[in-house]
Scaffold this motif. Sequence first.
Motif, short mmCIF file in Angstrom:
data_model
loop_
_atom_site.label_atom_id
_atom_site.label_comp_id
_atom_site.label_asym_id
_atom_site.label_seq_id
_atom_site.Cartn_x
_atom_site.Cartn_y
_atom_site.Cartn_z
N SER A 1 -7.35 77.09 49.30
CA SER A 1 -5.99 76.68 48.96
C SER A 1 -5.05 76.96 50.12
O SER A 1 -5.24 77.90 50.88
CB SER A 1 -5.50 77.40 47.69
N ASP B 1 -8.42 81.84 36.12
CA ASP B 1 -8.58 81.23 34.79
C ASP B 1 -9.73 80.23 34.81
O ASP B 1 -10.55 80.18 33.89
CB ASP B 1 -7.30 80.49 34.37
N ALA B 2 -9.74 79.38 35.85
CA ALA B 2 -10.79 78.35 35.94
C ALA B 2 -12.17 79.01 35.96
O ALA B 2 -13.09 78.57 35.27
CB ALA B 2 -10.60 77.51 37.20
N HIS C 1 -7.50 72.58 37.01
CA HIS C 1 -6.71 73.71 37.51
C HIS C 1 -6.20 73.45 38.92
O HIS C 1 -6.06 74.36 39.73
CB HIS C 1 -7.51 75.01 37.46
N GLY C 2 -5.96 72.18 39.21
CA GLY C 2 -5.27 71.85 40.46
C GLY C 2 -6.16 71.61 41.67
O GLY C 2 -5.64 71.45 42.78
N GLU D 1 0.00 82.44 42.55
CA GLU D 1 -0.12 81.50 41.42
C GLU D 1 -1.44 80.76 41.47
O GLU D 1 -2.13 80.62 40.46
CB GLU D 1 1.01 80.46 41.49
N THR D 2 -1.79 80.24 42.65
CA THR D 2 -3.05 79.49 42.77
C THR D 2 -4.23 80.41 42.45
O THR D 2 -5.17 80.02 41.75
CB THR D 2 -3.21 78.91 44.19
N ASP E 1 -4.30 82.98 40.51
CA ASP E 1 -4.38 83.21 39.06
C ASP E 1 -4.97 82.00 38.33
O ASP E 1 -5.72 82.15 37.37
CB ASP E 1 -3.00 83.55 38.49
N ARG E 2 -4.61 80.80 38.81
CA ARG E 2 -5.18 79.59 38.19
C ARG E 2 -6.68 79.54 38.42
O ARG E 2 -7.45 79.16 37.54
CB ARG E 2 -4.55 78.32 38.76
N GLU F 1 -13.42 72.13 35.51
CA GLU F 1 -12.48 73.27 35.55
C GLU F 1 -11.64 73.25 36.82
O GLU F 1 -10.45 73.56 36.79
CB GLU F 1 -13.23 74.59 35.41
#
Length: 571
Positions: free
Chosen positions: A171, A188-189, A73-74, A181-182, A184-185, A69
Amino acid sequence: MNTYINRAVLRMSDIYAPTLKEDPSDADIVSAKLLARAGMIRKEAAGLYTFLPLGMRVIHKIENIIREEMDSHGGQEVLMPFVQPAELWQRSGRWDAYGAEMLRVIDRHDNEFCLGPTHEEVITDLVSNELRSYKDLPKNLYQIQVKFRDERRPRFALLRGREFIMKDAYSFNADQESLDETYDRMRDAYSNMCDRMGLKYRIVQADPGQIGGNATEEFMALAETGEAELVYCDCGYAADVEVGACHPQPSEFAAEALAKVETPGVHTIAELAAFLGCPENATAKAFAGKGEDGQVWVLFVPGDYEVNECKADRLAPGFAPLTDDEMAKIGLPKGSMGPVGLPAGVKIAADESLRSIERWVVGANEDGFHYVGAKQGEDFQVDVWADLCTVREGDTCPCCGLPLKAARGIEVGQIFKLGDKYSKAMGATFMDEDGSEKPFMMGCYGVGVSRTMAAAVEQSYDEYGIIWPAGIAPAQVCVIPLSPKPDEVTEAAETLAAELAGAGFEVVLDDRNERAGVKFADNDLIGWPVQVIVGKRGLAEGVVEVKNRATGEKTSVALAEVAASVETLLA
Ligand code: ATP
Ligand code: MG
């Protein structure tokens, strides 16, 4: 695919999984008992545990889900040192602030270090020399590693250990929008992780501590045994009671003037309300504590609410309730404290809701007496108005107005917008598009790997043992031949186990030379999601029994259909 899980058939006769008949005497919660009895963990000392092979398989499952995950997700995995130089913590200002939870050590050259309780300092130092330009951003780096926190009360085994496994991610973003944005990602993860691990959970608003803002959420695995209390609403609102917005509605007590009333034997708010014949919310409750600066505070909330120590900490950093001795020394009478005539130097804070109440019912700072009609602004002065009450079940939801519900949870993860707190303190900057040097905007995102393992057990067990969610079970299916010595039953079980492994399942074969009763007890205790029981009578008709561990339901299944049946149960 699951790269860390061995896909060959595991043999129970080989596995180091010493099951226990009895609960360890010091196991203080279900997961502590069951994980020890199932041969998955062993205690070394308070808050220090060994993970045995089956326990490690669960840990690897959890870590794999986290890695997948995070990577999708970056995130990018790194591994930082567990032992950290004091100098980094001195630069961030946390060497002194962190307190006794940080275990400090000295090397042979007399240099100070700590055992990493968290890694903001190390990672900020790392990137500050290497992420130089806005073009390098954002970056999100994570690791999965042991942490050490010398917890005041290590307990509940893996739920609150001193040494424990954590995934921590950090991050680095150029601005708030990118950080959002990060974040929120990561949200989600984390939701995907919890889903895949089969957890029942809620995402709750949490205490941002000294950082402030509305910038952190906790992932709470719901369990009666959880240490955290939360409130939630069907509209989607959920909050840790440490932060949950609270709007008490105190009522006015009819009194024209300040009057001292003798209240013999009255010690609680309920007794006081009964004595005066008024509702509890027409009285004010007092609570004494002091901040780390030594300032003594007496806090007042409506009589039907409790003071929230976490909120008090925002008012007076380091807030701790006064002990009986401390109260006696200052001259604060326990049980009859009130705002009128407090000892010099003591400050008064009161809940916002009391601002509109002109005359209060309070203790008279004298055992056996209370004041009615104590007028704020005249008989006493409130130094600070603040949100001080603990939200409770039935209070109105701040989003939709419906009554809130209460639950308990285990915090398995937390995500956090740190902003520039650490980057500013440590001088970690990058060159922005306009050529100016700016501190990074940072976020951090933690998951307790070992705590999650225990939380899953707290959510899923019965009187026979653990019931692992399929996503993190040490293996998915156990084939159990009901025959003590080699014969056609053991042979059929061997073949079936190999076929299931070939079909991609994680298979254990209980090839031990044990009675059926022992095998059933152990396998129920360990908690594989599916058991396939091979017996002589069934085999003669070409069938085996497939058992769903969660429901206990057994189905007779033709040999050729076993894989499909297992697949259905695991789905
Ligand atoms: P808690 O409030 O329960 O003490 P925390 O908020 O201090 O936890 P974080 O700093 O947010 O913990 O750490 C990230 C994650 O690490 C937590 O969400 C939790 O799952 C895990 N964790 C923290 N402390 C412990 C511990 N003593 N034992 C096991 N896991 C822990
Ligand atoms: Mg936390």
